[in-house]
Structure formats: C-alpha cells, structure tokens
Design an enzyme around this catalytic site. Structure first.
Site, PDB file in Angstrom:
ATOM      1  CD  GLU B  51      -9.439   2.569  13.104  1.00  0.00           C
ATOM      2  OE1 GLU B  51      -9.411   1.318  13.227  1.00  0.00           O
ATOM      3  OE2 GLU B  51      -9.984   3.325  13.921  1.00  0.00           O
ATOM      4  CG  PHE B 113      -7.891   8.152  26.645  1.00  0.00           C
ATOM      5  CD1 PHE B 113      -7.955   6.798  26.952  1.00  0.00           C
ATOM      6  CD2 PHE B 113      -8.814   8.675  25.747  1.00  0.00           C
ATOM      7  CE1 PHE B 113      -8.918   5.986  26.378  1.00  0.00           C
ATOM      8  CE2 PHE B 113      -9.783   7.867  25.169  1.00  0.00           C
ATOM      9  CZ  PHE B 113      -9.833   6.517  25.485  1.00  0.00           C
ATOM     10  CD  GLN B 114      -8.647   6.496  22.161  1.00  0.00           C
ATOM     11  OE1 GLN B 114      -8.990   7.498  21.559  1.00  0.00           O
ATOM     12  NE2 GLN B 114      -9.283   5.336  22.057  1.00  0.00           N
ATOM     13  CE  LYS B 163     -10.811  17.082  20.389  1.00  0.00           C
ATOM     14  NZ  LYS B 163     -11.676  16.286  21.279  1.00  0.00           N
ATOM     15  CG  MET B 481       1.988 -19.239  -0.273  1.00  0.00           C
ATOM     16  SD  MET B 481       2.529 -19.978  -1.812  1.00  0.00           S
ATOM     17  CE  MET B 481       2.025 -18.748  -3.001  1.00  0.00           C
TER      18      MET B 481
HETATM   19  C1  LIG Z   1       3.237 -14.888  -2.256  1.00  0.00           C
HETATM   20  C2  LIG Z   1       4.053 -13.958  -3.110  1.00  0.00           C
HETATM   21  C3  LIG Z   1       4.766 -14.467  -4.175  1.00  0.00           C
HETATM   22  C4  LIG Z   1       5.473 -13.625  -5.033  1.00  0.00           C
HETATM   23  N1  LIG Z   1       6.076 -14.150  -6.135  1.00  0.00           N
HETATM   24  C5  LIG Z   1       6.592 -13.309  -7.077  1.00  0.00           C
HETATM   25  C6  LIG Z   1       7.066 -13.799  -8.329  1.00  0.00           C
HETATM   26  O1  LIG Z   1       7.038 -14.981  -8.613  1.00  0.00           O
HETATM   27  N2  LIG Z   1       7.540 -12.897  -9.226  1.00  0.00           N
HETATM   28  C7  LIG Z   1       7.577 -11.548  -8.974  1.00  0.00           C
HETATM   29  O2  LIG Z   1       7.982 -10.774  -9.831  1.00  0.00           O
HETATM   30  N3  LIG Z   1       7.167 -11.075  -7.782  1.00  0.00           N
HETATM   31  C8  LIG Z   1       6.668 -11.905  -6.843  1.00  0.00           C
HETATM   32  N4  LIG Z   1       6.188 -11.389  -5.663  1.00  0.00           N
HETATM   33  C9  LIG Z   1       6.263  -9.927  -5.446  1.00  0.00           C
HETATM   34  C10 LIG Z   1       7.615  -9.487  -4.927  1.00  0.00           C
HETATM   35  O3  LIG Z   1       7.666  -9.690  -3.533  1.00  0.00           O
HETATM   36  C11 LIG Z   1       7.843  -7.987  -5.242  1.00  0.00           C
HETATM   37  O4  LIG Z   1       6.792  -7.231  -4.730  1.00  0.00           O
HETATM   38  C12 LIG Z   1       7.942  -7.697  -6.709  1.00  0.00           C
HETATM   39  O5  LIG Z   1       8.779  -8.621  -7.359  1.00  0.00           O
HETATM   40  C13 LIG Z   1       8.492  -6.296  -6.933  1.00  0.00           C
HETATM   41  O6  LIG Z   1       8.127  -5.841  -8.199  1.00  0.00           O
HETATM   42  P1  LIG Z   1       8.971  -4.755  -8.972  1.00  0.00           P
HETATM   43  O7  LIG Z   1      10.394  -5.198  -9.085  1.00  0.00           O
HETATM   44  O8  LIG Z   1       8.236  -4.476 -10.204  1.00  0.00           O
HETATM   45  O9  LIG Z   1       9.055  -3.500  -8.008  1.00  0.00           O
HETATM   46  P2  LIG Z   1       7.987  -2.534  -7.347  1.00  0.00           P
HETATM   47  O10 LIG Z   1       7.868  -2.897  -5.927  1.00  0.00           O
HETATM   48  O11 LIG Z   1       6.756  -2.390  -8.140  1.00  0.00           O
HETATM   49  O12 LIG Z   1       8.860  -1.215  -7.362  1.00  0.00           O
HETATM   50  C14 LIG Z   1       8.851  -0.347  -8.443  1.00  0.00           C
HETATM   51  C15 LIG Z   1      10.244   0.143  -8.761  1.00  0.00           C
HETATM   52  O13 LIG Z   1      10.098   1.140  -9.757  1.00  0.00           O
HETATM   53  C16 LIG Z   1      10.677   2.344  -9.332  1.00  0.00           C
HETATM   54  N5  LIG Z   1       9.859   3.438  -9.814  1.00  0.00           N
HETATM   55  C17 LIG Z   1       8.701   3.918  -9.303  1.00  0.00           C
HETATM   56  N6  LIG Z   1       8.240   4.933 -10.041  1.00  0.00           N
HETATM   57  C18 LIG Z   1       9.133   5.103 -11.042  1.00  0.00           C
HETATM   58  C19 LIG Z   1       9.215   6.001 -12.137  1.00  0.00           C
HETATM   59  N7  LIG Z   1       8.291   6.949 -12.350  1.00  0.00           N
HETATM   60  N8  LIG Z   1      10.258   5.897 -12.973  1.00  0.00           N
HETATM   61  C20 LIG Z   1      11.214   4.947 -12.786  1.00  0.00           C
HETATM   62  N9  LIG Z   1      11.187   4.079 -11.769  1.00  0.00           N
HETATM   63  C21 LIG Z   1      10.152   4.150 -10.906  1.00  0.00           C
HETATM   64  C22 LIG Z   1      10.760   2.279  -7.838  1.00  0.00           C
HETATM   65  O14 LIG Z   1      11.824   3.072  -7.360  1.00  0.00           O
HETATM   66  C23 LIG Z   1      10.960   0.784  -7.593  1.00  0.00           C
HETATM   67  O15 LIG Z   1      12.316   0.441  -7.599  1.00  0.00           O
HETATM   68  C24 LIG Z   1       5.507 -12.235  -4.774  1.00  0.00           C
HETATM   69  C25 LIG Z   1       4.828 -11.726  -3.680  1.00  0.00           C
HETATM   70  C26 LIG Z   1       4.075 -12.568  -2.859  1.00  0.00           C
HETATM   71  C27 LIG Z   1       3.312 -11.982  -1.733  1.00  0.00           C
HETATM   72  C1  LIG Z   2      -1.273 -10.801   7.403  1.00  0.00           C
HETATM   73  C2  LIG Z   2      -0.555 -12.005   6.935  1.00  0.00           C
HETATM   74  N1  LIG Z   2      -0.352 -13.045   7.790  1.00  0.00           N
HETATM   75  C3  LIG Z   2       0.289 -14.156   7.382  1.00  0.00           C
HETATM   76  C4  LIG Z   2       0.762 -14.264   6.103  1.00  0.00           C
HETATM   77  C5  LIG Z   2       1.494 -15.528   5.633  1.00  0.00           C
HETATM   78  N2  LIG Z   2       0.721 -16.195   4.583  1.00  0.00           N
HETATM   79  C6  LIG Z   2       1.009 -16.049   3.278  1.00  0.00           C
HETATM   80  S1  LIG Z   2      -0.049 -16.859   2.278  1.00  0.00           S
HETATM   81  C7  LIG Z   2      -0.919 -17.465   3.591  1.00  0.00           C
HETATM   82  C8  LIG Z   2      -2.117 -18.368   3.382  1.00  0.00           C
HETATM   83  C9  LIG Z   2      -3.247 -17.640   2.766  1.00  0.00           C
HETATM   84  O1  LIG Z   2      -4.385 -18.468   2.809  1.00  0.00           O
HETATM   85  P1  LIG Z   2      -5.627 -18.188   1.872  1.00  0.00           P
HETATM   86  O2  LIG Z   2      -6.022 -16.778   1.971  1.00  0.00           O
HETATM   87  O3  LIG Z   2      -6.673 -19.193   2.154  1.00  0.00           O
HETATM   88  O4  LIG Z   2      -5.018 -18.369   0.426  1.00  0.00           O
HETATM   89  P2  LIG Z   2      -4.521 -19.696  -0.331  1.00  0.00           P
HETATM   90  O5  LIG Z   2      -3.037 -19.731  -0.240  1.00  0.00           O
HETATM   91  O6  LIG Z   2      -5.158 -20.878   0.342  1.00  0.00           O
HETATM   92  O7  LIG Z   2      -4.999 -19.508  -1.723  1.00  0.00           O
HETATM   93  C10 LIG Z   2      -0.359 -17.034   4.791  1.00  0.00           C
HETATM   94  C11 LIG Z   2      -0.848 -17.396   6.119  1.00  0.00           C
HETATM   95  C12 LIG Z   2       0.563 -13.144   5.252  1.00  0.00           C
HETATM   96  N3  LIG Z   2       1.029 -13.116   4.008  1.00  0.00           N
HETATM   97  N4  LIG Z   2      -0.122 -12.056   5.693  1.00  0.00           N
END
Ligand SMILES: Cc1cc2nc3c(=O)[nH]c(=O)nc-3n(C[C@H](O)[C@H](O)[C@H](O)COP(=O)(O)OP(=O)(O)OC[C@H]3O[C@@H](n4cnc5c(N)ncnc54)[C@H](O)[C@@H]3O)c2cc1C
Ligand SMILES: Cc1ncc(C[n+]2csc(CCOP(=O)(O)OP(=O)(O)O)c2C)c(N)n1
Ligand SMILES: [Mg+2]
Lengths: 163, 573
Positions: B51, B113-114, B163, B481
């Site tokens: 799911e 159940f469930q 249900k 990472m």
């Molecule tokens: C490993 C990892 C590393 C990351 N590193 C980075 C990084 O280096 N740099 C980075 O930028 N992010 C990074 N992120 C992502 C970060 O966590 C956020 O998800 C991201 O920065 C949010 O993007 P955003 O500000 O564009 O907002 P979003 O989450 O895309 O939100 C959109 C915004 O727009 C608004 N909005 C929606 N629709 C409308 C509309 N029609 N009109 C006006 N406003 C609207 C919403 O209210 C919201 O505030 C990383 C994530 C991970 C998992």
């Molecule tokens: C469901 C979930 N569990 C744990 C994490 C924490 N986490 C972030 S990156 C990462 C490693 C990911 O490994 P891989 O998919 O091999 O990518 P790589 O960084 O090696 O490119 C982990 C464990 C996460 N983001 N999501």
C-alpha cells in the site's frame, strides 16, 4: 503573554480533536479549554487560553484558521473583553475555619452551594486570576477538591464573533 | 434520481471527477467497492504490491500531471501502510485522495478485526479527513475531498469508509454536486494589489536582487509567468529542490539550486542579495541554514498561498498571500504600469560578481583515473542519453542530490522527488505513477541500493502493467548520505551505514521478468545507457557501481549562514 482565543467551529465529530492535535503537534501549550454548542446547533464555540509571544500567537491563529472545520476565530486579548471562569471548590469548614471561609466567600462574591458539618462547597465565577486569588486566600491546605470550567470570553461593546 | 449503493457511489464519483487511475490493494472492508469497480471500465485500478507504493504511485502521478492521485486501501494494516505516503504528500503539498476501508459502523471502537482509528492516526499528515457516517453523504464528501485536496495549498485528503456504508443492497439517490459550499474553507484567490505594487517598487530599487522560486510555482502552474518575469527583469533565479524545472535549468540566468547542497553561486547570491523575491517557497531549514544569520542585507518579498508559511521561519518585509499564478500576472502588469526599469548599472555589477562566483567554484567534482566511476558521471550520462527530456524520479540520499545537481530540468513536473519528508522507497512507485500518466514518455528512476530495496516488490507491478521504467541504481554499496555525515561529523565511524549482502540486482530484475545490466566501468556507461533507453518497452534495471567514498558538495556548514559551505573534502568558504 497570556492569550484568550475564541473559535467558532463546525459542531462535528472530530473537529475538537483536530484543534487539540494541532497544539500538541506543533508544540503549543493549552492552559485551559472550554467548548459547547452555540445558539446555532451547527456551530460550537471553543475558548482556549495559551501563552506565547506575538509571533507564536500569529502562527497559532494562522494554523487554527487553516483547519477546515474552523469557521472564524478571534484573539480576545487583542481588544477589550470580558473573561469568566466558573469554579466549584470544596474546602474544609470546621471550627474557627468555618466562619473564616464564609467571610472569604462573601468577599469574593461567591456562593456556598452545598454544606456538610465539615465541608463547604463553594461556587465562584470571575476572571481566572480572581479564582486563583480565592484559592490563595483560603490556603491550599484547606482545599479538598477544585474543578474549574476553563475560561470563556467575549468582546466588550458591539463587536461580535458570529457568521 | 438514480439509486446507487455506497460502493457504486464511490466509483461513480471517481468517474464524475474524471479519475483515470486508482492505485490500491484490496481487503475485507473494501470488497464492496472492489466489486463495483469490477463492473465498470472507465476508472482503471492498478494493483500494487504494497500500500505504501500505491500512495507514492498516486503521488508521482499527481506531481507529473497536476491532477490529484487516488488511492484505495483496506482497513487496519492496509490503511496504516498508507501513512508514509500520506505524510510524504502532505509535506510536499501534493493533491491526493486516499479511500480507506473501515470496519462496520457498529463495530467501531470495539477493537474489531483489522480496526484502526485511521482518522486519528492520519490526522497530523492530512490536509483534511472525512468519515462516512451515512451512505447518502458519499457524493458530497467525495466532492469536498477533491475540492479541498486540489485548491489553496494542495494536500492529501483521507476518506474513511465503514464497510456497511458500501453495502450493495442499500441504495440511495445519487447526484454528484456541481459546486462545493463550505463556509469554513475559502482559499485565497487574489493577492493584495497594494502589496504587489509595493513589491514592484522594491524590485525596481534593488541593486542585488534574486528570485528564489520553489515547489509552489510548479504546483500553481506559475512557471511560464515566473520565467517571463525573470527574463524581463534580468534577475538571477535560484530554485529549491522542489522548484527545479519551474525556471529552465539551462537558462544562463539560473544560478542553480540553493541551500544545504545548493551551488556555491546560488548560496553566495542569496547571502549577498539586497532583495529576495521568494515565490512558492517556504524558507525551509534545508535552505536557510541558521535563520539568525540568514541573508543579513536582504529585504524579503514572500509570495505564498498559505499565510502560515509567511514569516514562519523568516520575517517577510512584504508578504503577499495569494496564488502564484494570479500574483505574478498582476506583478507583470504592475511592472508595465510602473514603467520604470531596474537599475541596469547595478545589475551589471551584480551579474559580474555572480559570474565570478560561478567561475571560481561552479559545480565540479574530481574523476578517478582508472578507479571506480563517480555518481555524478552517471547522472551526466543519464542527462545525455535522455537528451535532458526525461521524467526523473528519485529516492533519497546522495544519488538524489546528484540527480538534482547534475540533471538540468528545463520544464516543470519533470523532477519528481520527496523533499520535505525525504522518503526512501519513493522513487520506483512514483516512476510507475508517472509512466501511467505518460505511457510514451521516458521515465528514469534514480535510486540507490539502499532506497530501491524499500519498495523493490513493485518490480512485479511494473511487469504486470508493462511499465518500461528505467532504474538507474547508483550503487555505492552504502547508505551513502548517512555515511557522509558519519565521515564529516562522527570521525568516520560508519555505524550501520554499510550495506552488506547486496542482492545480485541483475538476477533479481530478471527474476521479476525484466532486463538487468551491471556496469562497473566508466567506458561501458554511455553504451549501456543508450542500449537501455533503446529498449522502449522493457523495464531495465541498471546496477551501476560507483565510488563508495564520494561525498555531495557543496554542503552548508551546520549553524552557519547560507554562504558557509564545504566545497570539497578539504576546501571550505
Ligand atoms: C537529503 C535531502 C537534502 C535536501 N537538501 C536540500 C537543498 O539543498 N536545497 C533545497 O532547496 N531543499 C533541500 N531539500 C528539500 C527540503 O527539505 C524541502 O523539501 C524544500 O526545500 C522545500 O521546497 P520549497 O521551499 O520549494 O517548498 P515546497 O515544499 O515545495 O512548498 C511549496 C510552497 O508553495 C506554496 N504554494 C503551493 N501552491 C501555491 C500556489 N498555487 N501559489 C502560491 N504558493 C503556493 C505552499 O504553501 C508552500 O509554502 C532536501 C531534502 C532531502 C531529503
Ligand atoms: C524511510 C527512510 N529511512 C531512513 C532514512 C534516512 N536516510 C536518508 S538517506 C539514507 C541513505 C540512503 O541510501 P541509498 O539509497 O543507498 O542512497 P545513497 O545515499 O547511498 O545514494 C538514509 C538511511 C530516510 N530518508 N528514509
Ligand atoms: Mg547507496
């Protein structure tokens, strides 16, 4: 700063849990909460008191407004308002204490609503700090049980919170 | 009026909403609905293998098309398996409808159940939820759910359906409402004109401006207008991870992604700016670094549809609450009215400064002579093989950052990843959703050997529906990472970040009926990519071995300002 936020929301199951969930989820405090249906049975009025600086309160009200079931809200503390809370309190009333308690009740304009040979049950309404002051005046050691309704509030003057 | 059972109403409402696909998995409490689905063919049900994958597939479909993704799960474990997908969609503001079965109304609360209190469990990760208490309400609830999910700041909506409310023998009149009336929900439809004019004044005065555009621009279909505005003003544009593609990646005005793993020039531009036009971006902590040190000289104009986003992390000087499309349109006409031009001299100097940053520390990495290939090379080869025109979904980790940094997205909705929640296991099911939406498009899933194993069972779904997704497994034999953080902050102690006993991915892909390829040498990479993408109707699993010691750079230094970055293992700003 302490705030009183008054909310009109849909009188539907689940609505209250969303409000409360929001506070725990976002790490906001709820100091007191009271809720009951209004003259319009499809609406509930919820009053809560919380603490926070202006920024935090702004976030709280914005997030509350985002909840689909919240129809309208007002931060009563932003303007002149009336705040009331109801307290029922059981206090020891024996010997010399009996007359002393009675005097305090009169001073605070409370009512003794139930009596036994050793206990008075007192009803008191007012702003929360007045209720606190009554407990202080009686002395905590004399208090057997306290139940408070939580704050309800309403704006002064012609301002109304309605649809 | 037509008389329908609750189950038939659910299916009919999906038809009335124009739903093409519903991703799901059956079970006891939704069997009446499955039976109604069986008796029609305008809504196609896609049977996933878990799911969670159903939710990510619906999510991928939504991100690629802008239309809401629809999911159906049974009560209890089916429903709880959908929670991660709900949370993923919630964090990134993705429109989604999840229909969850529930035990019969009269059993609710009896630990039947469930039985799971799905309304309760999902509450913090949905935009809204409904419990069906009377089958008669189904049309109205469905209409409201779609309306809420897709308007304002989009998000997932859950409908919990006991249900008995879908029983085939209980019929009620069905009419799908044409309009929604909700006194308590009215998303903003216009930004404040006065504020927009104030913003224009500020933009005209700016000497070191930057446009910081996020996911909201894509969500709100504002990409074209934003591009027009940026070109008109000749301001630099930086994108968040979620905003990539809302302004062409190859446009010279694009300074790249900003934030934790943003480009040197983007972070320097932000830090040194005097006016920031933030559009549909939420000043997330992966972007700002320490908020107290955030862009000290900048005035912030913040356009967002959600008032709660404005001044949440960073105070906005000119807040504009409204839909990005309408606000940008009005901003463009306010510019016309104003008639002035930005300070060209200042802009020229500003661009010189930016080009200088680009030259000194633009995106780069060192390659190994004879050693293992670099993950960045894989992404660049992918870019070349797909001519920059693929839909790229990603999982979470280093590979995700490389795919964000080294693939240039010229169009919105092409880069599909979990940013806010960072959900490993998102990539493959999301790619399925995209491929359903665009059967003829090239869809690549950039993943890691860690992430892919979180929803690898979906290889089976891909076979069933003939989805020719290309899986680019950037195999660094580690939870890269995590290991990078351990290298940088924990003295290189690799606690549980090493993947031992990796499966033979080629054999695994073949076992699922697909094509597998293993690539270990750089000289084989380009040829293999071309071969894989030439197999138009097959899923190809490319297991590509890369340097396990590579890190993602730049990387902001925790608690610093935006310009405090590691640029490589040894250089910092
Ligand atoms: C490993 C990892 C590393 C990351 N590193 C980075 C990084 O280096 N740099 C980075 O930028 N992010 C990074 N992120 C992502 C970060 O966590 C956020 O998800 C991201 O920065 C949010 O993007 P955003 O500000 O564009 O907002 P979003 O989450 O895309 O939100 C959109 C915004 O727009 C608004 N909005 C929606 N629709 C409308 C509309 N029609 N009109 C006006 N406003 C609207 C919403 O209210 C919201 O505030 C990383 C994530 C991970 C998992
Ligand atoms: C469901 C979930 N569990 C744990 C994490 C924490 N986490 C972030 S990156 C990462 C490693 C990911 O490994 P891989 O998919 O091999 O990518 P790589 O960084 O090696 O490119 C982990 C464990 C996460 N983001 N999501
Ligand atoms: Mg890895």
């Amino acid at each position: 700063m302490r705030r009183i936020i008054s909310i009109l929301m849909e009188n539907e199951p689940g609505a209250l849990s969303r409000v409360i969930g929001l506070f725990s989820q976002r790490g906001y405090n709820i100091e007191s909460l009271s809720v009951a249906p209004t003259e319009d049975s499809t609406l509930s009025r919820l009053t809560l008191t919380t603490f926070g600086n202006d920024l935090k309160i702004e976030q709280i009200t914005k997030h509350l407004n985002k909840l689909i079931e919240v129809v309208k809200l007002v931060d009563l503390t932003e303007g002149a308002h009336i705040e009331r809370e109801l307290m029922l309190i059981k206090v020891k009333a024996t010997g010399a204490q009996r007359a002393e308690v009675k005097r305090s009740v009169d001073i605070f304009r409370g009512q003794i609503v139930d009596v036994t040979s050793t206990v008075y049950t007192v009803q008191l309404t007012g702003a929360s700090d007045k209720l606190d002051a009554f407990i202080g005046a009686i002395g905590e050691t004399q208090v057997l049980e306290v139940v408070r309704s939580g704050v309800s509030g309403i704006s002064r003057g012609e301002k109304v919170l309605s649809l | 009026m037509e008389m329908l059972s609750g189950a038939e109403m659910v299916v009919r409402a999906l038809q009335d909403e124009g739903v093409e696909y519903i991703f799901g998995y059956p079970g006891g409490s939704v069997l009446h609905i499955y039976d109604a689905l069986f008796q029609q063919d305008s809504v196609s049900h896609i049977l996933v293998r878990h799911e969670q994958a159903a939710t990510h597939a619906a999510d991928g479909y939504a991100r690629a098309t802008g239309k809401p993704g629809v999911v159906m799960v049974t009560s209890g474990p089916g429903a709880t398996n959908a929670i991660t997908g709900l949370a993923t969609a919630f964090m990134d503001s993705i429109p989604m409808i999840v229909l969850s079965g529930q035990v019969r109304s009269d059993w609710i609360g009896d630990d039947a159940f469930q039985e799971t209190d799905m309304i309760g469990v999902s509450r913090p990760v949905v935009k809204h939820s409904f419990m069906v208490r009377d089958a008669k309400d189904i049309p109205e609830i469905m209409k409201k759910a779609f309306y809420i999910a897709t308007t304002g700041r989009p998000g997932p909506v859950l409908i919990d359906i006991p249900k008995d409310q879908t029983a085939p023998n209980v019929k009620n009149p069905y009419e799908y409402p044409k309009k929604v009336k909700m006194r308590s929900y009215a998303p903003v439809s216009r930004g404040h004109s006065g504020q927009i004019r104030k913003a224009v004044e500020e933009l005209m005065k700016a000497k070191r401006p930057v446009i910081y555009a996020g996911g909201g621009v894509i969500q709100g279909e504002g990409s074209e207008l934003l591009t027009k505005l940026a070109h008109r003003l000749n301001f630099p544009v930086t994108n968040t991870l979620m905003g990539l593609g809302c302004f062409p990646g190859t446009d010279p005005q694009n300074v790249g992604m900003l934030g934790m793993h943003g480009t040197y020039e983007a972070n320097m531009t932000m830090h040194s700016s005097d006016v920031i036009l933030a559009v549909g971006a939420r000043l997330d902590d992966r972007v700002t670094n320490n908020v107290k040190k955030f862009c000290p000289g900048a005035k912030i104009i913040h356009i967002d549809i959600d008032p709660a986003t404005i001044s949440k992390n960073i105070m906005a000087h000119i807040p504009i609450v409204g839909p990005v499309h309408q606000v940008l349109e009005e901003m463009l006409s306010a510019l016309d009215e104003h008639g002035g031009e930005p300070d060209q001299k200042a802009l020229e100097r500003w661009w010189e400064e930016i080009e200088g940053w680009r030259k000194v520390h633009g995106m780069r990495y060192e390659t190994n002579e004879n050693g293992p290939m670099k993950p960045q090379q894989v992404v660049q080869a992918l870019y070349k093989a797909t001519k920059g025109d693929a839909y790229v979904t990603s999982d979470v980790g280093q590979h995700q950052m490389f795919a964000a940094q080294y693939y240039q997205y010229d169009k919105p909705r092409r880069w599909i990843n979990s940013g806010g929640l960072g959900t490993m296991g998102f990539g493959l099911p999301a790619a399925m959703g995209v491929q359903f939406a665009f059967p003829d498009a090239t869809v690549a899933c950039v993943t890691g050997e860690g992430s892919i194993q979180m929803n690898i069972q979906e290889l089976s779904t891909c076979l069933q529906y003939g989805l020719p997704v290309k899986i680019i497994n950037i195999n660094n034999q580690a939870l890269g990472m995590v290991r990078q953080w351990q290298d940088m902050q924990y003295g290189g102690r690799h606690s549980q970040s090493y993947m031992e006993s990796l499966p033979d991915f080629v054999a695994l892909a073949e076992a699922y009926g697909h094509v597998g390829m293993k690539i270990t040498k750089i000289e084989d990479l380009e040829g293999a990519m071309n071969e894989a993408f030439a197999l138009k109707d097959r899923l190809v699993f490319m297991d590509i071995y890369v340097d396990p010691t590579e890190h993602v750079y730049p990387m902001q230094i925790a608690d610093g300002s935006m310009r405090d970055m590691w640029l490589s293992k040894t250089e910092r700003t």
